[in-house]
Design a protein around this motif. Sequence first.
Motif, PDB file in Angstrom:
ATOM      1  N   LEU A   1       0.815  -1.220   0.000  1.00 12.82           N
ATOM      2  CA  LEU A   1       0.000   0.000   0.000  1.00 12.82           C
ATOM      3  C   LEU A   1       0.847   1.268   0.000  1.00 12.82           C
ATOM      4  N   ASP A   2       2.080   1.171   0.518  1.00 11.16           N
ATOM      5  CA  ASP A   2       2.942   2.360   0.530  1.00 11.16           C
ATOM      6  C   ASP A   2       3.740   2.500  -0.764  1.00 11.16           C
ATOM      7  N   ASP A   3       3.346   1.717  -1.818  1.00  6.73           N
ATOM      8  CA  ASP A   3       3.940   1.754  -3.158  1.00  6.73           C
ATOM      9  C   ASP A   3       5.317   1.096  -3.239  1.00  6.73           C
ATOM     10  N   ASP A   4       5.799   0.504  -2.134  1.00  9.26           N
ATOM     11  CA  ASP A   4       7.060  -0.222  -2.190  1.00  9.26           C
ATOM     12  C   ASP A   4       6.816  -1.627  -2.737  1.00  9.26           C
ATOM     13  N   THR A   5       7.677  -2.068  -3.636  1.00  8.44           N
ATOM     14  CA  THR A   5       7.613  -3.434  -4.143  1.00  8.44           C
ATOM     15  C   THR A   5       8.667  -4.265  -3.435  1.00  8.44           C
ATOM     16  N   ILE A   6       8.246  -5.347  -2.780  1.00  8.67           N
ATOM     17  CA  ILE A   6       9.171  -6.179  -2.023  1.00  8.67           C
ATOM     18  C   ILE A   6       9.314  -7.534  -2.688  1.00  8.67           C
ATOM     19  N   GLN A   7      10.474  -8.153  -2.463  1.00 13.84           N
ATOM     20  CA  GLN A   7      10.712  -9.507  -2.949  1.00 13.84           C
ATOM     21  C   GLN A   7      10.525 -10.452  -1.765  1.00 13.84           C
ATOM     22  N   LEU A   8       9.611 -11.380  -1.898  1.00 12.78           N
ATOM     23  CA  LEU A   8       9.235 -12.261  -0.795  1.00 12.78           C
ATOM     24  C   LEU A   8      10.184 -13.455  -0.692  1.00 12.78           C
ATOM     25  N   THR A   9      10.184 -14.058   0.493  1.00 14.64           N
ATOM     26  CA  THR A   9      10.948 -15.277   0.715  1.00 14.64           C
ATOM     27  C   THR A   9       9.992 -16.368   1.175  1.00 14.64           C
ATOM     28  N   LYS A  10      10.481 -17.577   1.227  1.00 13.45           N
ATOM     29  CA  LYS A  10       9.620 -18.695   1.648  1.00 13.45           C
ATOM     30  C   LYS A  10       9.336 -18.666   3.142  1.00 13.45           C
ATOM     31  N   GLU A  11       9.911 -17.699   3.885  1.00 11.36           N
ATOM     32  CA  GLU A  11       9.610 -17.552   5.306  1.00 11.36           C
ATOM     33  C   GLU A  11       8.497 -16.533   5.555  1.00 11.36           C
ATOM     34  N   ASP A  12       7.971 -15.900   4.493  1.00  9.97           N
ATOM     35  CA  ASP A  12       6.901 -14.914   4.644  1.00  9.97           C
ATOM     36  C   ASP A  12       5.535 -15.578   4.479  1.00  9.97           C
ATOM     37  N   ILE A  13       4.567 -15.082   5.265  1.00 11.57           N
ATOM     38  CA  ILE A  13       3.179 -15.503   5.064  1.00 11.57           C
ATOM     39  C   ILE A  13       2.501 -14.450   4.191  1.00 11.57           C
ATOM     40  N   VAL A  14       1.816 -14.898   3.162  1.00 12.18           N
ATOM     41  CA  VAL A  14       1.099 -13.975   2.279  1.00 12.18           C
ATOM     42  C   VAL A  14      -0.353 -14.416   2.153  1.00 12.18           C
ATOM     43  N   ILE A  15      -1.212 -13.456   1.877  1.00  8.27           N
ATOM     44  CA  ILE A  15      -2.592 -13.759   1.511  1.00  8.27           C
ATOM     45  C   ILE A  15      -2.653 -13.668  -0.008  1.00  8.27           C
ATOM     46  N   THR A  16      -3.150 -14.711  -0.624  1.00  9.69           N
ATOM     47  CA  THR A  16      -3.192 -14.741  -2.087  1.00  9.69           C
ATOM     48  C   THR A  16      -4.634 -14.897  -2.575  1.00  9.69           C
ATOM     49  N   ASP A  17      -4.820 -14.635  -3.861  1.00  9.11           N
ATOM     50  CA  ASP A  17      -6.124 -14.887  -4.486  1.00  9.11           C
ATOM     51  C   ASP A  17      -6.148 -16.289  -5.106  1.00  9.11           C
ATOM     52  N   GLY A  18      -5.273 -17.135  -4.573  1.00  8.93           N
ATOM     53  CA  GLY A  18      -5.131 -18.488  -5.119  1.00  8.93           C
ATOM     54  C   GLY A  18      -4.035 -18.573  -6.144  1.00  8.93           C
ATOM     55  N   GLN A  19      -3.606 -17.395  -6.634  1.00  8.35           N
ATOM     56  CA  GLN A  19      -2.569 -17.366  -7.659  1.00  8.35           C
ATOM     57  C   GLN A  19      -1.438 -16.416  -7.254  1.00  8.35           C
ATOM     58  N   GLN A  20      -1.785 -15.147  -7.037  1.00  7.48           N
ATOM     59  CA  GLN A  20      -0.794 -14.124  -6.760  1.00  7.48           C
ATOM     60  C   GLN A  20      -0.982 -13.560  -5.346  1.00  7.48           C
ATOM     61  N   PRO A  21       0.110 -13.140  -4.691  1.00  6.25           N
ATOM     62  CA  PRO A  21      -0.018 -12.492  -3.382  1.00  6.25           C
ATOM     63  C   PRO A  21      -0.763 -11.163  -3.504  1.00  6.25           C
ATOM     64  N   ILE A  22      -1.669 -10.914  -2.554  1.00  3.82           N
ATOM     65  CA  ILE A  22      -2.398  -9.643  -2.529  1.00  3.82           C
ATOM     66  C   ILE A  22      -2.199  -8.911  -1.210  1.00  3.82           C
ATOM     67  N   ALA A  23      -1.445  -9.525  -0.282  1.00  5.41           N
ATOM     68  CA  ALA A  23      -1.147  -8.855   0.991  1.00  5.41           C
ATOM     69  C   ALA A  23      -0.018  -9.604   1.685  1.00  5.41           C
ATOM     70  N   LEU A  24       0.851  -8.860   2.376  1.00  4.93           N
ATOM     71  CA  LEU A  24       1.852  -9.451   3.253  1.00  4.93           C
ATOM     72  C   LEU A  24       1.171  -9.659   4.598  1.00  4.93           C
ATOM     73  N   ALA A  25       0.815 -10.890   4.890  1.00  2.00           N
ATOM     74  CA  ALA A  25      -0.058 -11.197   6.029  1.00  2.00           C
ATOM     75  C   ALA A  25       0.473 -10.611   7.336  1.00  2.00           C
ATOM     76  N   GLY A  26      -0.434  -9.972   8.071  1.00  3.14           N
ATOM     77  CA  GLY A  26      -0.097  -9.442   9.378  1.00  3.14           C
ATOM     78  C   GLY A  26       0.735  -8.187   9.360  1.00  3.14           C
ATOM     79  N   VAL A  27       1.108  -7.717   8.168  1.00  2.16           N
ATOM     80  CA  VAL A  27       1.986  -6.549   8.079  1.00  2.16           C
ATOM     81  C   VAL A  27       1.332  -5.422   7.284  1.00  2.16           C
ATOM     82  N   MET A  28       1.065  -5.651   6.001  1.00  6.03           N
ATOM     83  CA  MET A  28       0.510  -4.595   5.157  1.00  6.03           C
ATOM     84  C   MET A  28      -0.191  -5.208   3.948  1.00  6.03           C
ATOM     85  N   GLY A  29      -1.252  -4.542   3.497  1.00  2.00           N
ATOM     86  CA  GLY A  29      -1.991  -5.000   2.332  1.00  2.00           C
ATOM     87  C   GLY A  29      -1.293  -4.652   1.029  1.00  2.00           C
ATOM     88  N   GLY A  30      -1.824  -5.219  -0.043  1.00  2.00           N
ATOM     89  CA  GLY A  30      -1.262  -4.958  -1.363  1.00  2.00           C
ATOM     90  C   GLY A  30      -1.968  -3.806  -2.055  1.00  2.00           C
TER      91      GLY A  30
END
Length: 775
Positions: free
Chosen positions: A281-310
Amino acid sequence: MKISIAWVFDHLNADYKTVDIDQLVKLFNQKVAEIEGYYTVEIPLDKLFIARVADVAAEHVQLHITQTNETIQLPKREHLKVGQHYLIKKDDKKTCWAMAHDFGGQKDQILPEIFCNEQQARGDWQQSIEAKDYIIEVDNKSITHRPDMWGYRGIAREFALLLDLKLKPLDRMITPLDITEYTHESIASDSMPFSVRIVHPKYIKRFAISYFTNIENRPSLPWMISRLCKVENRPINTLVDMTNYVMLDMGQPTHAFDAQKITTQHFEPRLAHEKETLTLLDDDTIQLTKEDIVITDGQQPIALAGVMGGKDSEITMRTTSMVLESANFDATTIRESAARHKKRTEASARFEKTLDPNQNIVAIERFVKLLQHANIPFEVGGVVSVGPKTEALTLNISHEYIEQRLGTEIASEKVVAILDALGCKVSVDNNKQISYRVTIPTSRCTKDIQIKEDILEEIARVYGYTNIPFVLPYKQTKPSDLDALYRMRRIKRLLAFGYDMREVYNYSFYDEDFLRELNWKPTDYISVQSPVSENWQHLVTSLIPGLLKNVWQNHADHEQLNFFESGRVWQKIDAKIIERPELAGIFYNQKKIFSFYDVKAVVQHIAEMIHMPLTYKKVDKPVDPWFAPYQTAHLMCEDTVVGTVGVIDVGCTHTLFAGHAAAFVFDQSFLGNFKPSLIKFKPLAKYPAVERDISMMVPLKVTVAEVTQAIKTSNDAIDTVQLVDMFQKDDWKDKKSLTFSFAMQHADKTLTTKEADALYEQVIQSVKNIGAEIR
């Protein structure tokens, strides 16, 4: 964390204006957590007005103030449209856009567009604003163990305890909804067109969504702007503000997604794939790792879970349908994700405290209540929750245990009242002795209250530590044997000052890198289950490798080094772990070649100082690879091996450093606990002694100790025996020359020359019996 007193009192049946703030702060400090300070917020409502945008020009904008029926002009700002309403500040000196600090905030943030009707524009909006409030600043570290207190509802419960007030029932703060529960995956329906699947239940404990249609997103509400600004939260628009408001109010972060932007009609929280990207939401693009939890639409991440939305699914003023997500995630994973991406937010600060998994539904119901309170049009469809509920914890604790640990008497009714006020369910058993069966709510048992001692702590703090009598603890002192302590102190002083040795303290683990340099791997060692690094895995079985490492690290700067260490070693013997203290020393010299007798003199000095009879048993093949064959001996006290002394093998020293070394090892527990025979006073002889010398050739296998014993036992008149000289030649092959001096003395007469000669002959005969040739 900043706490608005007026906001907290929304949950209490009392008026915050009647509270003695100084007394509240004092009680909170004593019984709950540390308050860093507090201050008063006074909002200048007489200088704040709602103004409607009448015209937008290139450099300025005209606004009309309905309350005063006047038109003003202000510098233009972004995104202004005719008909929008904004808050302005107007006094005799100037007129300007209202800022966050005008509502008690500490930041210079310009306020967003607001929502109001005609009546509110005339001044009625001020009736929903607290003109005066108190902001308490609580030290975050002091409530890290209290996830329930990261929301105003939990803080209100503590205020109720401190001030003897009633907490409003939860059902007055929420709108109950019909919840459909699923274990791992929900199915889409007409009322809930979105499905949910949890892929990693270890990291996603519970995940709930509610579907809103025909919802109207409005500009920010003035009363909500006021409250958010006071606690340093930035207002944006009504729906986004409400998610932040619920987070602060109930302690449960939520996130709203624009439903029309979730084209897959599916939510799938999971661990991210390596190098997936997400624009936040703050316009920063981050590169995720396999240690991150994300909320996805089944295909692509739409939020970094517990931290900030997409960014791609954010709520805007054009949103007409939305999905509100409220979940519970693994605390450690959220904390590490926030730190890894440098995105620590109000949401992540709460998730990392191990929140109550069951409160995610309460947050959704609180959100609906706020929508209704604000008269916002909406329709709520289905509400689904995926993941098991957490069960409350039940503990038993006796009244006797409570009083024994508190050190004072406390009424049973008081105990029940305290636990009940904390939200616990208590049943009392009066059979034989009073005991309590306490059911801990999930808001407290996820991290804070898990054993009966935690219940005791809650009772103690609420009862008041100042109400417990101050009684000094009783301790009966008994005499103890300090001989071992002082003996080791004397030995260390001898080594430090008598032999110029420096005491070192090495790590209790072997340095694996150095062991490879030493080309040695220990046996019978103890491995730790969770080593701090791959280089520190095994507990030391001997202190000598550590001392060799000390020489190895310092030999380049010194020609001579002398170290000793007193420490513990560990060995596995017959599947049992043996821990014992050890005293070890090492002597190093770049040029001098050490002999066995050089280092033997040191250990002999130690033994003589504590009156310990010490003998030496030659070791042809030392077990420890650093000791040289035929130049090493076990230290014997009677039949017990109490240590080892010898020259460091040349192969070992050449591997590590140029030079020569010798070392010794003592069983420190034996040194400390050794009980010498009673030393009795012996009257001085009245008659002079006769001294004689004797030189001999003896086989190399005959030791000095054996010759000394032979001389001393040849006759009772032999008083002292001392080695004077020892010499060897290559031509002698298996022989060596020894010279001794001994004294002969009688207690009741002076020896004549004839008697002395007779005794001397006995000495000669005695040493001949062990293979000596008199020179």
